[in-house]
Design a protein around this motif. Structure first.
Motif, PDB file in Angstrom:
ATOM      1  N   GLU A  92      31.902  40.773  23.498  1.00 12.24           N
ATOM      2  CA  GLU A  92      33.008  41.578  24.184  1.00 12.24           C
ATOM      3  C   GLU A  92      32.663  42.580  25.286  1.00 12.24           C
ATOM      4  OE1 GLU A  92      35.145  42.726  20.822  1.00 12.24           O
ATOM      5  OE2 GLU A  92      36.113  40.862  20.170  1.00 12.24           O
ATOM      6  N   GLN A  93      31.628  43.265  25.040  1.00  8.83           N
ATOM      7  CA  GLN A  93      31.333  44.508  25.821  1.00  8.83           C
ATOM      8  C   GLN A  93      30.801  43.821  27.086  1.00  8.83           C
ATOM      9  OE1 GLN A  93      31.472  47.920  25.667  1.00  8.83           O
ATOM     10  NE2 GLN A  93      30.835  47.613  27.890  1.00  8.83           N
ATOM     11  N   MET A  94      29.959  42.626  27.009  1.00  4.43           N
ATOM     12  CA  MET A  94      29.435  41.847  27.994  1.00  4.43           C
ATOM     13  C   MET A  94      30.589  41.482  29.038  1.00  4.43           C
ATOM     14  SD  MET A  94      26.330  40.245  26.221  1.00  4.43           S
ATOM     15  CE  MET A  94      26.152  38.888  27.450  1.00  4.43           C
ATOM     16  N   HIS A  95      31.639  41.079  28.335  1.00  7.02           N
ATOM     17  CA  HIS A  95      33.058  40.495  29.065  1.00  7.02           C
ATOM     18  C   HIS A  95      33.524  41.657  29.550  1.00  7.02           C
ATOM     19  CE1 HIS A  95      33.093  36.584  27.919  1.00  7.02           C
ATOM     20  NE2 HIS A  95      32.913  36.654  26.749  1.00  7.02           N
ATOM     21  N   ARG A  96      33.560  42.852  29.240  1.00  7.71           N
ATOM     22  CA  ARG A  96      34.214  44.054  29.984  1.00  7.71           C
ATOM     23  C   ARG A  96      33.337  44.272  31.119  1.00  7.71           C
ATOM     24  NH1 ARG A  96      35.298  45.303  24.326  1.00  7.71           N
ATOM     25  NH2 ARG A  96      33.397  46.695  24.294  1.00  7.71           N
ATOM     26  N   ASP A  97      31.802  44.339  31.062  1.00  6.67           N
ATOM     27  CA  ASP A  97      31.017  44.604  32.016  1.00  6.67           C
ATOM     28  C   ASP A  97      31.092  43.488  33.027  1.00  6.67           C
ATOM     29  OD1 ASP A  97      30.212  46.807  30.394  1.00  6.67           O
ATOM     30  OD2 ASP A  97      28.237  45.736  29.724  1.00  6.67           O
ATOM     31  N   MET A  98      31.157  42.364  32.594  1.00  3.02           N
ATOM     32  CA  MET A  98      31.493  41.446  33.928  1.00  3.02           C
ATOM     33  C   MET A  98      32.577  41.646  34.635  1.00  3.02           C
ATOM     34  SD  MET A  98      29.835  37.899  32.177  1.00  3.02           S
ATOM     35  CE  MET A  98      30.688  36.752  33.446  1.00  3.02           C
ATOM     36  N   GLU A  99      33.836  41.802  34.194  1.00  2.00           N
ATOM     37  CA  GLU A  99      34.857  42.077  34.682  1.00  2.00           C
ATOM     38  C   GLU A  99      34.745  43.224  35.722  1.00  2.00           C
ATOM     39  OE1 GLU A  99      38.756  41.464  36.263  1.00  2.00           O
ATOM     40  OE2 GLU A  99      37.407  40.077  34.868  1.00  2.00           O
ATOM     41  N   MET A 100      34.216  44.212  35.118  1.00  2.00           N
ATOM     42  CA  MET A 100      34.221  45.521  35.839  1.00  2.00           C
ATOM     43  C   MET A 100      33.339  45.272  37.261  1.00  2.00           C
ATOM     44  SD  MET A 100      33.592  48.633  33.179  1.00  2.00           S
ATOM     45  CE  MET A 100      32.378  49.368  34.106  1.00  2.00           C
ATOM     46  N   LEU A 101      32.132  44.251  36.857  1.00  2.00           N
ATOM     47  CA  LEU A 101      31.372  43.790  38.196  1.00  2.00           C
ATOM     48  C   LEU A 101      32.210  43.092  39.136  1.00  2.00           C
ATOM     49  CD1 LEU A 101      27.974  43.217  36.206  1.00  2.00           C
ATOM     50  CD2 LEU A 101      28.428  44.997  37.958  1.00  2.00           C
ATOM     51  N   ARG A 102      33.007  42.405  38.527  1.00  2.00           N
ATOM     52  CA  ARG A 102      33.766  41.250  39.327  1.00  2.00           C
ATOM     53  C   ARG A 102      34.712  42.145  40.357  1.00  2.00           C
ATOM     54  NH1 ARG A 102      34.577  37.893  34.775  1.00  2.00           N
ATOM     55  NH2 ARG A 102      33.253  36.083  35.076  1.00  2.00           N
ATOM     56  N   GLN A 103      35.497  43.243  39.686  1.00  2.00           N
ATOM     57  CA  GLN A 103      36.226  43.996  40.385  1.00  2.00           C
ATOM     58  C   GLN A 103      35.596  44.807  41.508  1.00  2.00           C
ATOM     59  OE1 GLN A 103      38.273  46.620  37.593  1.00  2.00           O
ATOM     60  NE2 GLN A 103      39.217  44.903  36.553  1.00  2.00           N
ATOM     61  N   GLU A 104      34.059  45.163  41.063  1.00  2.00           N
ATOM     62  CA  GLU A 104      33.577  45.905  42.098  1.00  2.00           C
ATOM     63  C   GLU A 104      33.012  44.901  43.292  1.00  2.00           C
ATOM     64  OE1 GLU A 104      31.496  49.054  43.834  1.00  2.00           O
ATOM     65  OE2 GLU A 104      32.885  48.922  42.630  1.00  2.00           O
ATOM     66  N   LEU A 105      32.614  43.828  42.866  1.00  2.08           N
ATOM     67  CA  LEU A 105      32.503  42.720  44.002  1.00  2.08           C
ATOM     68  C   LEU A 105      33.679  42.482  45.034  1.00  2.08           C
ATOM     69  CD1 LEU A 105      30.369  40.786  45.155  1.00  2.08           C
ATOM     70  CD2 LEU A 105      31.099  39.143  43.735  1.00  2.08           C
ATOM     71  N   ARG A 106      34.856  42.432  44.422  1.00  2.00           N
ATOM     72  CA  ARG A 106      36.127  42.290  45.134  1.00  2.00           C
ATOM     73  C   ARG A 106      36.378  43.342  45.964  1.00  2.00           C
ATOM     74  NH1 ARG A 106      38.094  39.472  40.296  1.00  2.00           N
ATOM     75  NH2 ARG A 106      38.747  41.364  39.396  1.00  2.00           N
ATOM     76  N   ARG A 107      35.984  44.645  45.744  1.00  2.00           N
ATOM     77  CA  ARG A 107      36.344  45.750  46.262  1.00  2.00           C
ATOM     78  C   ARG A 107      35.280  45.741  47.466  1.00  2.00           C
ATOM     79  NH1 ARG A 107      33.869  50.164  47.335  1.00  2.00           N
ATOM     80  NH2 ARG A 107      32.057  49.799  45.846  1.00  2.00           N
TER      81      ARG A 107
END
Length: 114
Positions: A92-107
């Motif tokens: 679950e933590q890895m999924h949260r981390d991946m989502e944060m990275l995806r958002q950062e990549l989109r930004r």
């Protein structure tokens, strides 16, 4: 018989319902001593009142139900339950981390396209 609920403010903006061990034991059909054992093993960590009374949240109850399913329906021993729950939390933590990275990549992509 009505459920006994304790309302303890977690912060000034929200309240969470917390349940006494006797109520939770009936809700999940586990003996109170089993709940204490799970706590001693680190499988569950209920909140405590100022008088040191165990108070269980909805998340705690869901976790107890998950433990109960693993033990009763799948035959997993408590050591296995601990491993499974720890792995689930890590995933679950890895999924949260991946989502944060995806958002950062989109930004970053948006900034580069300007």
């Amino acid at each position: 018989m009505a459920e006994t609920r304790y309302m303890l403010p977690v912060n000034k903006d929200t309240d969470h319902e917390l349940y006494h061990i006797s109520i939770v034991s009936k809700m999940v059909d586990l003996h109170p001593q089993t709940l204490r054992t799970y706590e001693m093993m680190g499988l569950i960590t209920p909140a405590r009142s100022e008088g040191n009374v165990r108070l269980y949240s909805r998340d705690d109850i869901e976790r107890l139900q998950r433990i109960q399913r693993l033990v009763d329906e799948l035959g997993v021993n408590l050591a296995g339950v601990e491993v499974i729950l720890n792995m689930r939390e890590r995933m679950e933590q890895m999924h949260r981390d991946m989502e944060m990275l995806r958002q950062e990549l989109r930004r970053i992509r948006r900034e580069m396209s300007v």
